[in-house]
Motif scaffolding. Structure first.
Motif, PDB file in Angstrom:
ATOM      1  N   PHE A   1       0.829  -1.205   0.000  1.00  0.00           N
ATOM      2  CA  PHE A   1       0.000   0.000   0.000  1.00  0.00           C
ATOM      3  C   PHE A   1       0.867   1.261   0.000  1.00  0.00           C
ATOM      4  O   PHE A   1       0.587   2.220  -0.738  1.00  0.00           O
ATOM      5  CB  PHE A   1      -0.923   0.008   1.219  1.00  0.00           C
ATOM      6  N   LEU A   2       1.921   1.265   0.812  1.00  0.00           N
ATOM      7  CA  LEU A   2       2.769   2.459   0.915  1.00  0.00           C
ATOM      8  C   LEU A   2       3.455   2.772  -0.407  1.00  0.00           C
ATOM      9  O   LEU A   2       3.493   3.937  -0.840  1.00  0.00           O
ATOM     10  CB  LEU A   2       3.819   2.270   2.011  1.00  0.00           C
ATOM     11  N   ASN A   3       3.978   1.739  -1.080  1.00  0.00           N
ATOM     12  CA  ASN A   3       4.650   1.973  -2.365  1.00  0.00           C
ATOM     13  C   ASN A   3       3.665   2.390  -3.454  1.00  0.00           C
ATOM     14  O   ASN A   3       3.986   3.218  -4.313  1.00  0.00           O
ATOM     15  CB  ASN A   3       5.420   0.728  -2.798  1.00  0.00           C
ATOM     16  N   ALA A   4       2.452   1.802  -3.416  1.00  0.00           N
ATOM     17  CA  ALA A   4       1.420   2.206  -4.374  1.00  0.00           C
ATOM     18  C   ALA A   4       0.989   3.644  -4.103  1.00  0.00           C
ATOM     19  O   ALA A   4       0.788   4.442  -5.031  1.00  0.00           O
ATOM     20  CB  ALA A   4       0.216   1.272  -4.276  1.00  0.00           C
ATOM     21  N   PHE A   5       0.850   3.988  -2.826  1.00  0.00           N
ATOM     22  CA  PHE A   5       0.484   5.352  -2.429  1.00  0.00           C
ATOM     23  C   PHE A   5       1.551   6.341  -2.865  1.00  0.00           C
ATOM     24  O   PHE A   5       1.246   7.427  -3.376  1.00  0.00           O
ATOM     25  CB  PHE A   5       0.290   5.402  -0.909  1.00  0.00           C
ATOM     26  N   PHE A   6       2.816   5.974  -2.682  1.00  0.00           N
ATOM     27  CA  PHE A   6       3.928   6.839  -3.085  1.00  0.00           C
ATOM     28  C   PHE A   6       3.903   7.058  -4.596  1.00  0.00           C
ATOM     29  O   PHE A   6       4.036   8.193  -5.072  1.00  0.00           O
ATOM     30  CB  PHE A   6       5.259   6.208  -2.669  1.00  0.00           C
ATOM     31  N   THR A   7       3.724   5.992  -5.369  1.00  0.00           N
ATOM     32  CA  THR A   7       3.708   6.092  -6.831  1.00  0.00           C
ATOM     33  C   THR A   7       2.542   6.937  -7.314  1.00  0.00           C
ATOM     34  O   THR A   7       2.689   7.779  -8.211  1.00  0.00           O
ATOM     35  CB  THR A   7       3.647   4.699  -7.463  1.00  0.00           C
ATOM     36  N   ALA A   8       1.356   6.716  -6.705  1.00  0.00           N
ATOM     37  CA  ALA A   8       0.170   7.487  -7.097  1.00  0.00           C
ATOM     38  C   ALA A   8       0.345   8.964  -6.751  1.00  0.00           C
ATOM     39  O   ALA A   8      -0.050   9.841  -7.522  1.00  0.00           O
ATOM     40  CB  ALA A   8      -1.068   6.930  -6.398  1.00  0.00           C
ATOM     41  N   THR A   9       0.945   9.242  -5.604  1.00  0.00           N
ATOM     42  CA  THR A   9       1.207  10.627  -5.211  1.00  0.00           C
ATOM     43  C   THR A   9       2.183  11.283  -6.178  1.00  0.00           C
ATOM     44  O   THR A   9       1.983  12.419  -6.622  1.00  0.00           O
ATOM     45  CB  THR A   9       1.780  10.690  -3.784  1.00  0.00           C
ATOM     46  N   SER A  10       3.250  10.563  -6.520  1.00  0.00           N
ATOM     47  CA  SER A  10       4.250  11.084  -7.443  1.00  0.00           C
ATOM     48  C   SER A  10       3.648  11.369  -8.815  1.00  0.00           C
ATOM     49  O   SER A  10       3.973  12.378  -9.449  1.00  0.00           O
ATOM     50  CB  SER A  10       5.408  10.086  -7.572  1.00  0.00           C
ATOM     51  N   ALA A  11       2.757  10.485  -9.282  1.00  0.00           N
ATOM     52  CA  ALA A  11       2.135  10.679 -10.593  1.00  0.00           C
ATOM     53  C   ALA A  11       1.116  11.814 -10.576  1.00  0.00           C
ATOM     54  O   ALA A  11       1.127  12.684 -11.452  1.00  0.00           O
ATOM     55  CB  ALA A  11       1.471   9.382 -11.046  1.00  0.00           C
TER      56      ALA A  11
END
Length: 446
Positions: free
Chosen positions: A45-55
């Motif tokens: 979840f954290l890595n997906a959240f980070f990627t979505a935030t970055s995008a």
């Protein structure tokens, strides 16, 4: 106790902040789906959240390699988040409203005014139509040109897909790429066609849609607004100055441009200057840059692009107003004058507020990261500034961030995209207008 669902509570800044937050959460869940990954690899979840935030915040910092980790579905999700984040979710919502013939309400116009950083609502829907038209037209042309260039390296289908993805990524100043292994555009460091297309997208995306509109309609009106003149003047200084300094600093560095031909030296230095408009792509190995170049990059990343654009940072006009105020103070003049126009003091105060808030946030985040991450200070400061400026350039720290470090970087990216003033107004309680003024006091300075 105030009702949190009351209409008056949802001011334009709060709606903007909430809108971006919802886009990030939706993107997080989509990127967590098994179909979004290659080879059945899972994504926390954290890595997906980070990627979505970055995008969504059009940054480009990644904890997993976009080209090799995500499937086509996952990459398309990232591309859509970049488009929504770059143009603004309210712009996309307005597009759908216009397609279905729905009238734009007063509240929606107020939110659009805040999102586009406009002084009033007059012509805001007309501006949004231009934003949509210009953006898609530029991205389509760039995708076609990228395809022609990439056909020499990839099959036609892959070249078209890569062309579309990188056109969207670069115009929205996101910095995501599909070339794999965190290599970004290093393979094209001396390629004129690839460099020209990429830099044109970055600059056009970073100028701002008001400036683009002024430039496109210049032949008709034969004049530019003071805002467009300020943006073009400041952008030119930063691009040329950055190019010259990078060229000088790295000329003898054999690990960057020192071993390249004269053409390669010029293209490499120029792209390094342009990408700090908050694009996030790179053609040079950033880990091999000299300390002077890294510090210059940090300064340029903090400044970023221009208001009303897809870029981040404190913005070019903010710095221009502060420099103008300093020059006026040194000359003993009461007014700040740019291009024969007097600048309202409210604009100067806002520029100072944005800069102080932004600098304070980067400093605090850097302090926290120095405690949580086992790396050198320059890498931490570089990463923090890159995140706040929604740039996406990295010295390799992001994939190795701790849990706390990832959350700090996410906060920086969110604050950088929403904007410091908007974020402060969204979080602060509504203040009643003061009905009195305090007596004037004098404090010695300097």
């Amino acid at each position: 106790m105030k009702n949190v669902f009351a209409i008056k509570v949802w001011t334009p800044p709060r709606i903007l902040a909430l809108g971006y937050a919802i886009c990030i959460l939706l993107g997080t869940f989509l990127l967590m789906l098994p179909v979004a990954h290659q080879g059945g690899e899972g994504l926390s979840f954290l890595n997906a959240f980070f990627t979505a935030t970055s995008a969504t915040c059009v940054t480009g910092l990644v904890v997993v390699d976009t080209g090799t980790f995500f499937s086509t579905f996952g990459q398309v999700v990232i591309m859509c988040l970049i488009q929504i984040g770059g143009l603004g979710f309210m712009t996309i919502a307005t597009l759908f409203a216009l397609v279905f013939g729905r009238r734009i309400s007063l509240r929606e116009r107020l939110v659009l005014q805040e999102a586009m950083n406009q002084g009033d609502m007059e012509g805001i829907v007309r501006l949004i139509k231009k934003v949509i038209y210009y953006s898609f037209a530029i991205e389509l042309i760039a995708a076609f040109l990228f395809t022609l260039r990439l056909m020499a390296d990839f099959p036609l289908g892959q070249a078209m897909y890569y062309g579309a993805f990188h056109a969207v990524s670069l115009f929205n100043n996101a910095g995501f790429d599909l070339f794999g292994h965190y290599s970004s555009f290093t393979r094209y460091v001396s390629d004129p066609a690839f460099n020209i297309i990429s830099m044109a997208l970055i600059v056009l995306g970073g100028l701002g849609f008001v400036v683009l509109s002024d430039l496109i309609e210049y032949r008709k009106h034969r004049k530019l607004s003071i805002h467009s003149k300020a943006v073009l003047w400041m952008t030119s200084i930063l691009l040329v100055g950055g190019f010259v300094l990078v060229f000088i600093f790295e000329f003898t560095n054999l690990k960057t441009i020192g071993s390249l031909s004269w053409d390669g030296k010029i293209w490499g230095s120029l792209f390094q200057s342009v990408t700090t408009r908050t694009a996030g792509a790179n053609t040079l190995d950033l880990t091999q840059l000299r300390q002077a170049t890294l510090f210059l990059t940090i300064i340029l990343m903090f400044i970023g692009g221009s208001p009303g654009s897809t870029a981040g940072g404190v913005k070019t006009t903010t710095i221009l107003l502060i420099v103008g105020a300093v020059i006026s103070m040194v000359k003993g003049k009461e007014d700040v004058v740019l291009f024969y126009f007097r600048i309202n003091k409210d604009r100067i105060y806002k520029a100072l507020t944005i800069t102080v808030f932004s600098l304070s946030l980067v400093i605090v985040a850097t302090m926290v990261l120095t405690m949580t991450e086992a790396t050198d200070f320059m890498s931490v400061l570089f990463e923090a500034t890159s995140a706040f400026g929604t740039v996406g350039l990295s010295l390799g720290l992001t994939p190795n961030l701790s849990t706390t470090g990832k959350l700090v970087i996410c906060l920086l990216m969110f604050a950088g995209r929403v904007g410091m003033i908007t974020l402060v107004w969204a979080l602060a309680p509504k203040q009643d207008k003061e009905l009195y003024r305090y007596p004037e006091g004098k404090i010695m300075i300097g």
